[in-house]
Design a protein around this motif. Structure first.
Motif, PDB file in Angstrom:
ATOM      1  N   ASP A  81       0.728  -1.364   0.119  1.00 54.46           N
ATOM      2  CA  ASP A  81      -0.010  -0.109  -0.056  1.00 54.46           C
ATOM      3  C   ASP A  81       1.090   1.242   0.115  1.00 54.46           C
ATOM      4  N   GLU A  82       2.190   1.249   0.439  1.00 54.72           N
ATOM      5  CA  GLU A  82       2.892   2.217   0.467  1.00 54.72           C
ATOM      6  C   GLU A  82       3.682   2.667  -1.041  1.00 54.72           C
ATOM      7  N   LEU A  83       3.543   1.296  -1.973  1.00 51.43           N
ATOM      8  CA  LEU A  83       4.200   1.697  -3.332  1.00 51.43           C
ATOM      9  C   LEU A  83       3.498   2.647  -4.055  1.00 51.43           C
ATOM     10  N   ASN A  84       4.291   3.281  -5.145  1.00 51.83           N
ATOM     11  CA  ASN A  84       3.643   4.074  -6.147  1.00 51.83           C
ATOM     12  C   ASN A  84       3.081   3.016  -7.174  1.00 51.83           C
ATOM     13  N   GLU A  85       2.392   3.453  -8.133  1.00 46.57           N
ATOM     14  CA  GLU A  85       1.791   2.843  -9.192  1.00 46.57           C
ATOM     15  C   GLU A  85       2.739   1.760  -9.821  1.00 46.57           C
ATOM     16  N   GLU A  86       3.918   2.517 -10.250  1.00 39.00           N
ATOM     17  CA  GLU A  86       4.527   1.795 -11.105  1.00 39.00           C
ATOM     18  C   GLU A  86       5.173   0.345 -10.434  1.00 39.00           C
ATOM     19  N   GLU A  87       5.534   0.804  -9.236  1.00 40.50           N
ATOM     20  CA  GLU A  87       6.167  -0.118  -8.048  1.00 40.50           C
ATOM     21  C   GLU A  87       5.054  -1.544  -7.983  1.00 40.50           C
ATOM     22  N   LYS A  88       3.751  -0.839  -7.749  1.00 41.86           N
ATOM     23  CA  LYS A  88       2.665  -1.859  -7.480  1.00 41.86           C
ATOM     24  C   LYS A  88       2.549  -2.864  -8.690  1.00 41.86           C
ATOM     25  N   GLU A  89       2.605  -2.299  -9.639  1.00 45.20           N
ATOM     26  CA  GLU A  89       2.639  -3.122 -11.032  1.00 45.20           C
ATOM     27  C   GLU A  89       3.746  -4.143 -11.025  1.00 45.20           C
TER      28      GLU A  89
ATOM     29  N   LEU B 241       5.632  -5.384  -8.817  1.00 44.74           N
ATOM     30  CA  LEU B 241       5.526  -6.311  -7.762  1.00 44.74           C
ATOM     31  C   LEU B 241       4.169  -7.445  -8.274  1.00 44.74           C
ATOM     32  N   LEU B 242       3.020  -6.905  -8.800  1.00 43.92           N
ATOM     33  CA  LEU B 242       2.135  -7.886  -9.083  1.00 43.92           C
ATOM     34  C   LEU B 242       2.538  -8.716 -10.339  1.00 43.92           C
ATOM     35  N   LYS B 243       3.497  -8.016 -11.286  1.00 45.48           N
ATOM     36  CA  LYS B 243       3.907  -8.911 -12.365  1.00 45.48           C
ATOM     37  C   LYS B 243       4.699  -9.981 -11.851  1.00 45.48           C
ATOM     38  N   GLN B 244       5.798  -9.555 -11.092  1.00 44.01           N
ATOM     39  CA  GLN B 244       6.572 -10.490 -10.469  1.00 44.01           C
ATOM     40  C   GLN B 244       5.869 -11.710  -9.828  1.00 44.01           C
ATOM     41  N   ILE B 245       5.017 -11.343  -9.170  1.00 40.97           N
ATOM     42  CA  ILE B 245       4.110 -12.491  -8.388  1.00 40.97           C
ATOM     43  C   ILE B 245       3.373 -13.473  -9.142  1.00 40.97           C
ATOM     44  N   GLU B 246       3.312 -12.802 -10.430  1.00 40.85           N
ATOM     45  CA  GLU B 246       2.319 -13.603 -11.192  1.00 40.85           C
ATOM     46  C   GLU B 246       3.341 -14.555 -11.992  1.00 40.85           C
ATOM     47  N   ILE B 247       4.601 -14.125 -12.227  1.00 39.17           N
ATOM     48  CA  ILE B 247       5.489 -15.009 -13.263  1.00 39.17           C
ATOM     49  C   ILE B 247       6.297 -15.945 -12.228  1.00 39.17           C
ATOM     50  N   THR B 248       6.444 -15.597 -10.908  1.00 43.59           N
ATOM     51  CA  THR B 248       7.419 -16.388 -10.061  1.00 43.59           C
ATOM     52  C   THR B 248       6.826 -17.948  -9.926  1.00 43.59           C
ATOM     53  N   ASP B 249       7.967 -18.687  -9.823  1.00 41.40           N
ATOM     54  CA  ASP B 249       7.296 -20.201  -9.728  1.00 41.40           C
ATOM     55  C   ASP B 249       7.447 -20.254  -8.185  1.00 41.40           C
TER      56      ASP B 249
ATOM     57  N   ILE C 299      10.754 -16.245   1.429  1.00 38.09           N
ATOM     58  CA  ILE C 299      11.533 -15.511   0.117  1.00 38.09           C
ATOM     59  C   ILE C 299      12.124 -14.268   0.474  1.00 38.09           C
ATOM     60  N   LEU C 300      13.396 -14.009  -0.272  1.00 35.62           N
ATOM     61  CA  LEU C 300      14.069 -12.666   0.032  1.00 35.62           C
ATOM     62  C   LEU C 300      13.443 -11.542  -0.746  1.00 35.62           C
ATOM     63  N   MET C 301      13.709 -10.331  -0.236  1.00 32.82           N
ATOM     64  CA  MET C 301      13.294  -9.097  -0.835  1.00 32.82           C
ATOM     65  C   MET C 301      14.479  -8.506  -1.535  1.00 32.82           C
ATOM     66  N   GLU C 302      14.279  -7.878  -2.796  1.00 30.60           N
ATOM     67  CA  GLU C 302      15.702  -7.184  -3.055  1.00 30.60           C
ATOM     68  C   GLU C 302      15.518  -5.725  -2.752  1.00 30.60           C
ATOM     69  N   SER C 303      14.050  -5.455  -2.677  1.00 33.96           N
ATOM     70  CA  SER C 303      13.651  -3.892  -2.259  1.00 33.96           C
ATOM     71  C   SER C 303      11.967  -4.102  -2.141  1.00 33.96           C
ATOM     72  N   ARG C 304      11.290  -3.191  -1.705  1.00 34.86           N
ATOM     73  CA  ARG C 304      10.004  -3.118  -1.118  1.00 34.86           C
ATOM     74  C   ARG C 304       9.151  -3.826  -2.154  1.00 34.86           C
ATOM     75  N   SER C 305       9.544  -3.619  -3.550  1.00 34.43           N
ATOM     76  CA  SER C 305       8.567  -4.043  -4.682  1.00 34.43           C
ATOM     77  C   SER C 305       9.213  -4.995  -5.561  1.00 34.43           C
ATOM     78  N   LYS C 306      10.310  -5.518  -5.071  1.00 37.92           N
ATOM     79  CA  LYS C 306      11.042  -6.674  -5.975  1.00 37.92           C
ATOM     80  C   LYS C 306      11.560  -7.891  -5.244  1.00 37.92           C
TER      81      LYS C 306
END
Ligand code: UTP
Length: 409
Positions: A24-32, A34-42, A191-198
């Motif tokens: 909820d703290e991310l900007n629109e681009e970061e939200k997108e 993260l969502l994209k990454q969750i979608e493609i992560t196995d 799962i490790l995070m590289e940044s708040r959105s990655k």
């Protein structure tokens, strides 16, 4: 694309809710992002953490003999003639596995860009191209070279080859393709995070090279060229012989389905995977899987029974690769240094392993073959791996070996 609710459902299913902690703290681009990454992560690879760490049941091992250095020198002209004919007929191609991160070397660019030369401008990639050029010159035939990179090093690798004019290789015979990634976890399976959105992802091992090559649309290229044999090799062995006509000839002559270059183990305790039979099929037993009895067993000639160590140089048949392409390889869990964002939001570059990566390995493909020719090579002439900065299998030892082989560094 996923919405917030679906993404939260997925991460909850795998008990990885922290991934969405800052959503909820991310900007629109970061939200997108993260969502994209969750979608493609196995996320399914995480199931490999349950139970047995390696998660791989092994069968019954037996030793496997090799065509020895002496056998090869006795049959050399015949092997070279057969291999040369196959290469001239366009039946051979090479695949360079260069998607790894080379964390042990600690070089922040693709490993192949490392300057192994001291006085000369000689890079690891250049050594490999020079070695392949020897065969091109000998056979008068350009050999297709497919280079596997990862999302992390693809651009740097391609730019480097372009900048260096492909080290004199014909660019139309070089194709790059990108391997898949897998999430990395800490030692608690988070799962490790590289940044708040990655999410922290890393290349998923060298085992997926053929399926990645197919996904990149390169199988048509291979088929249209009439390639029957693919020589797969690692980026870090600067003395690597690639599409060695004698090796190709020996495998074809043997009628076996695949081949692996091997070296005689220097000592029973040497930490190298050994080519052997497992339940009657070719297989590689890792040094840590061998019992003391296996390590020290001797045959009727008084030699180590499990003697032939692999050097990551395999010859596979394209028809068989197509047949096994959809079969699942075992997933190995390896401990590595993985940069991550800590609880306070600081980016940390660890100095010792802090988590696991999930990798499939090309060596497991050997067990999917009906048969494999172990082809013994002279270690000092063909095996100079650059794994570490100093010490064993290092920049220093590889430089010494290059010099000993008359290569100006
Ligand atoms: P290594 O097992 O030495 O792994 O790779 P690495 O990631 O390069 O290095 P370390 O362990 O972090 O120091 C053996 C070969 O497989 C390739 C490497 O580039 C090297 O040629 N590889 C490894 C890939 O192509 N993809 C991967 O995901 C891992």
């Amino acid at each position: 694309m996923l919405d917030r609710e679906k993404a939260s459902g997925i991460v909850a299913e795998y008990k990885q809710e922290h991934i969405m902690k800052y959503f909820d703290e991310l900007n629109e681009e970061e939200k997108e992002e993260l969502l994209k990454q969750i979608e493609i992560t196995d996320f399914s690879v995480l199931s490999n953490l349950d139970g047995n760490k390696e998660n791989i049941a092994r069968g019954t091992f037996e030793p496997l003999g090799a065509v020895t250095i002496d056998d090869i020198s006795a049959n050399s002209s015949e092997y070279i003639a057969i291999g040369t004919e196959a290469i001239k007929a366009g039946k051979a191609a090479a695949v360079l596995l260069a998607g790894g991160q080379g964390t042990r070397l600690g070089f922040d660019k693709p490993k192949g860009m490392f300057k192994i030369g001291v006085e000369q401008e000689l890079y690891i990639f250049q050594c490999l191209i020079n070695n392949l050029m020897d065969v091109v010159k000998l056979t008068g035939t350009w050999i297709p070279l497919y280079i596997m990179t990862s999302e992390k090093n693809n651009k740097d690798t391609i730019d480097f080859f372009e900048e260096k004019n492909y080290f004199g290789y014909a660019p139309e015979y070089i194709r790059f393709f990108i391997q898949d990634m897998a999430p990395s976890v800490d030692f608690d399976g988070k799962i490790l995070m590289e940044s708040r959105s990655k999410i922290s992802v890393s290349p998923n091992g060298n085992g997926g090279w053929f399926s990645s090559l197919v996904r990149a649309g390169l199988l048509n290229d291979i088929r249209s060229k009439g390639v029957e044999w693919i020589n797969v090799f690692a980026v870090d062995n600067v003395l690597q012989r690639i599409c060695d006509p004698s090796f190709i000839g020996a495998v074809i002559k043997s009628g076996l389905q695949s081949g692996s270059k091997v070296v005689s183990k220097a000592a029973p305790e040497e930490k190298v995977g050994v080519l052997c039979l497992e339940d009657g099929k070719p297989s590689i037993v890792e040094y840590y899987e061998m019992t003391d009895e296996m390590r020290t067993l001797v045959n009727e000639k008084g030699e180590l029974a499990y003697k032939y160590g692999v050097i990551l140089n395999y010859l596979f048949n394209v028809a068989k690769l197509e047949e096994i392409c959809d079969q699942k390889l075992p997933v190995h869990i390896v401990d590595k240094k993985i940069p991550f964002m800590d609880e306070e939001g600081n980016y940390i570059i660890p100095t010792s392993p802090n988590g696991h990566k999930f990798e499939t390995l090309v060596l497991d493909m050997v067990h999917m073959q009906d048969s494999c020719l172990a082809y013994e090579v002279i270690r000092e002439k063909e095996f100079a791996p650059v794994k570490n900065a100093t010490g064993v299998d290092s920049v220093d030892s590889a430089r010494e070996l290059l010099k000993a082989n008359g290569i100006k560094i």
